[in-house]
Design a protein around this motif. Structure first.
Motif, mmCIF file in Angstrom:
data_model
loop_
_atom_site.group_PDB
_atom_site.id
_atom_site.type_symbol
_atom_site.label_atom_id
_atom_site.label_comp_id
_atom_site.label_asym_id
_atom_site.label_seq_id
_atom_site.Cartn_x
_atom_site.Cartn_y
_atom_site.Cartn_z
ATOM 1 N N ALA A 1 0.683 -1.257 0.005
ATOM 2 C CA ALA A 1 0.128 0.015 0.099
ATOM 3 C C ALA A 1 0.881 1.262 -0.101
ATOM 4 O O ALA A 1 0.719 2.367 -0.740
ATOM 5 C CB ALA A 1 -0.905 0.055 1.314
ATOM 6 N N ASP B 1 2.462 1.764 -3.571
ATOM 7 C CA ASP B 1 1.361 2.264 -4.351
ATOM 8 C C ASP B 1 1.417 3.760 -4.165
ATOM 9 O O ASP B 1 0.914 4.388 -5.118
ATOM 10 C CB ASP B 1 0.230 1.439 -4.083
ATOM 11 N N GLU C 1 -12.492 -0.003 1.742
ATOM 12 C CA GLU C 1 -11.914 -1.127 0.767
ATOM 13 C C GLU C 1 -10.580 -1.196 0.446
ATOM 14 O O GLU C 1 -9.711 -2.351 0.728
ATOM 15 C CB GLU C 1 -12.600 -1.314 -0.374
ATOM 16 N N HIS C 2 -9.808 0.027 0.469
ATOM 17 C CA HIS C 2 -8.716 0.256 -0.061
ATOM 18 C C HIS C 2 -7.847 0.226 1.294
ATOM 19 O O HIS C 2 -6.499 0.258 1.132
ATOM 20 C CB HIS C 2 -8.360 1.495 -0.857
#
Length: 402
Positions: free
Chosen positions: A245, A248, A295-296
Motif C-alpha cells: 500500500a 502504491d 475497501e482500500h
C-alpha cells in the motif's frame, strides 16, 4: 488408422488427464464445486472421443452420431457449470439443458439433409459456439475482480466460439466431412477440426486449472496471514500488505497515514472478567475496525491488544479525524460479556509517511505517538508530525528570532 482418428485417441487420453487434474483439486478442497463440474465435463469429453472413434463400426450411424453430439454439448454445459460456480454466478441449468434437448433433436432430424448441406453442418457446430459464448457471458457477468488470467480465459472462449461457428465454412472449403459418418475420420476437414479443437480444448483446460490453482494458493496465503480471533490480518500479513500500500501511494503521489490503536487496561479485563470476555473485546474492536475501514484500507491485529490500519490517500489531519472518530465511537459501544456500565476505550497513535521514509520509519513514529497517548492518560489520540514538519517548525523559529 487415419491422422484424425489418431488425434481422437490422443484427445481421449488428454481429456482423461485433465479430468484427473480437476478431480485432484476437488479432492483437495471438497468445497470447490467448480472443480467437480469441470472434471465431469472432461469425463464427458473422454466419452465423446470414444464414441467418435467407434462410429465406423456401426452400419446405422445416426443414433451414435447424435449421441456423440449430445455428449460433447453436455461436456460444454458441464464446463459452463464449473465456470459459474467458480465466478459466483448462478448456473443457468434449465436453459442450458433445454438447449441441449432442442439441439439434439435438431441434429437427429438434419441427418435427412444432404451430407454436405451447410444447414446440416451448422446444426452441429453452432450449438457448441453458443455454449462457448454462454461461458464467456458467465465470466463477464461475474462481480468478482478479474485479473489477467480471467481476461485471457474470456479471449480464448471468444476465439473458441468463433472457430466452432466457422467450421461449416471450413468444411465446405476443404471438400466436406466425408460421404458418410464412417468416412469422416479420413477427411482433411476431420484432421483440421480435431487439431484445432484440441488446441482450444487444451488451452481452456489449462487456463481453468491455472485459475483454480491461483485461487487455492490465494486462499492458503490469506489463511496464513489472517488472525483467527479478530479475522483481521496478523502482523506478518499486515506488514506485507502495508508495504504494498505504501509503495502504491508513493508511486501515485498521494499521502498515506498509519493509525495504531491499543486497547486500554486490557489485562485488567482478562483478570476481572476472564479471557473469554477479553476475547470478546478484541472481536468487538476488530469488527468495529472492519466496518470503519474502506475497501482500500489495510487493517490488522499486530499484537495481543494492538491494532493498526494503513490509510492510503489520507493525510495526517484526516487520519487524526479518523482516529478521533474511532476512539469516540468505540468508547460508546457496549461489549457482550462485560457489565452494562463497563465501557472499553482505546488509545491511538497517528503518523503520515514523510519523504524518504519507509514502512519501518512510519511504524516507529506511529508507535511513539501511541506511547504518548498512553502516557497522557489513555483514551486519546496523539500524532507524530514527522521529520519534515519538525524541520519546518525549527526553521520558522529561527526566522522569527532573526
Amino acid at each position: 488408422m487415419g491422422s484424425a482418428e489418431f488425434i481422437l485417441i490422443i484427445n481421449l487420453f488428454v481429456a482423461g488427464l485433465l479430468a484427473a487434474a480437476f478431480m485432484m483439486i476437488a479432492i483437495h478442497d471438497v468445497g470447490r464445486v467448480s472443480a467437480r463440474w469441470l472434471a465431469f465435463g472432461y469425463m464427458l469429453g473422454m466419452a465423446y472421443f470414444a464414441i467418435e472413434f467407434s462410429i465406423p463400426a456401426f452400419d446405422n450411424a445416426r443414433p451414435v452420431v447424435v449421441t456423440a453430439f449430445a455428449v460433447f454439448l453436455g461436456a460444454t454445459i458441464a464446463f459452463n457449470g464449473g465456470l459459474a460456480h467458480k465466478y459466483g454466478v448462478t448456473p443457468p441449468w434449465p436453459p442450458m439443458l433445454a438447449f441441449l434437448a432442442v439441439a439434439s433433436v435438431a441434429v437427429w432430424f438434419v441427418q435427412d439433409l444432404p451430407r454436405h448441406s451447410l444447414t446440416r453442418m451448422m446444426a452441429y457446430q453452432l450449438p457448441y459456439a453458443a455454449m462457448q459464448f454462454a461461458a464467456l457471458g458467465i465470466v463477464w457477468s461475474s462481480r468478482q475482480r478479474r485479473e489477467r488470467l480471467d481476461a485471457l480465459l474470456m479471449a480464448v472462449l471468444a476465439a473458441s466460439a468463433a472457430q466452432f461457428a466457422s467450421k461449416p465454412f471450413i468444411a465446405h472449403a476443404l471438400g466436406g466431412w466425408g460421404a458418410n459418418p464412417q468416412a469422416y475420420g479420413q477427411t482433411v476437414y476431420a484432421l483440421v477440426s480435431q487439431s484445432v479443437g484440441t488446441v482450444f480444448g487444451f488451452a481452456l483446460a489449462l487456463l481453468a486449472l491455472a485459475i483454480l490453482v491461483r485461487d487455492v494458493l490465494a486462499e492458503a496465503t490469506s489463511k496464513s496471514e489472517t488472525d483467527t480471533l479478530s479475522r483481521l490480518l496478523n502482523r506478518g500479513g499486515f506488514e506485507r500488505h502495508a508495504e504494498i500500500a505504501l509503495k502504491d501511494a508513493v508511486r501515485q503521489g498521494v499521502p498515506v497515514a498509519l493509525v495504531i490503536a491499543d486497547l486500554d487496561h486490557f489485562k485488567s479485563i482478562n483478570d476481572s472478567y476472564g479471557h473469554a470476555a477479553g476475547d470478546r473485546v478484541i472481536e468487538t474492536f476488530a469488527g468495529f475496525l472492519r466496518e470503519a475501514a474502506a475497501e482500500h484500507h489495510v487493517a490488522g491485529r499486530i499484537g495481543g491488544e494492538e491494532f493498526a490500519i494503513i490509510l492510503p490517500g489520507t493525510n495526517l489531519a484526516a487520519a487524526r479525524l479518523f482516529a478521533e472518530g474511532a476512539r469516540s465511537a468505540f468508547g460508546a459501544l457496549p461489549i457482550d460479556s462485560l457489565p452494562v456500565e463497563h465501557r472499553c476505550t482505546a488509545s491511538f497513535g497517528v503518523a503520515e509517511l514523510d519523504a524518504g521514509e519507509d514502512f519501518s520509519d512510519l511504524l516507529r513514529r506511529a508507535d511513539e505517538a501511541l506511547y504518548q497517548a498512553k502516557g497522557s492518560g489513555r483514551d486519546c489520540v496523539r500524532v507524530s508530525a514527522g521529520p519534515a514538519a519538525r524541520q519546518d517548525r525549527a526553521m520558522s523559529k529561527v526566522s522569527g528570532k532573526g
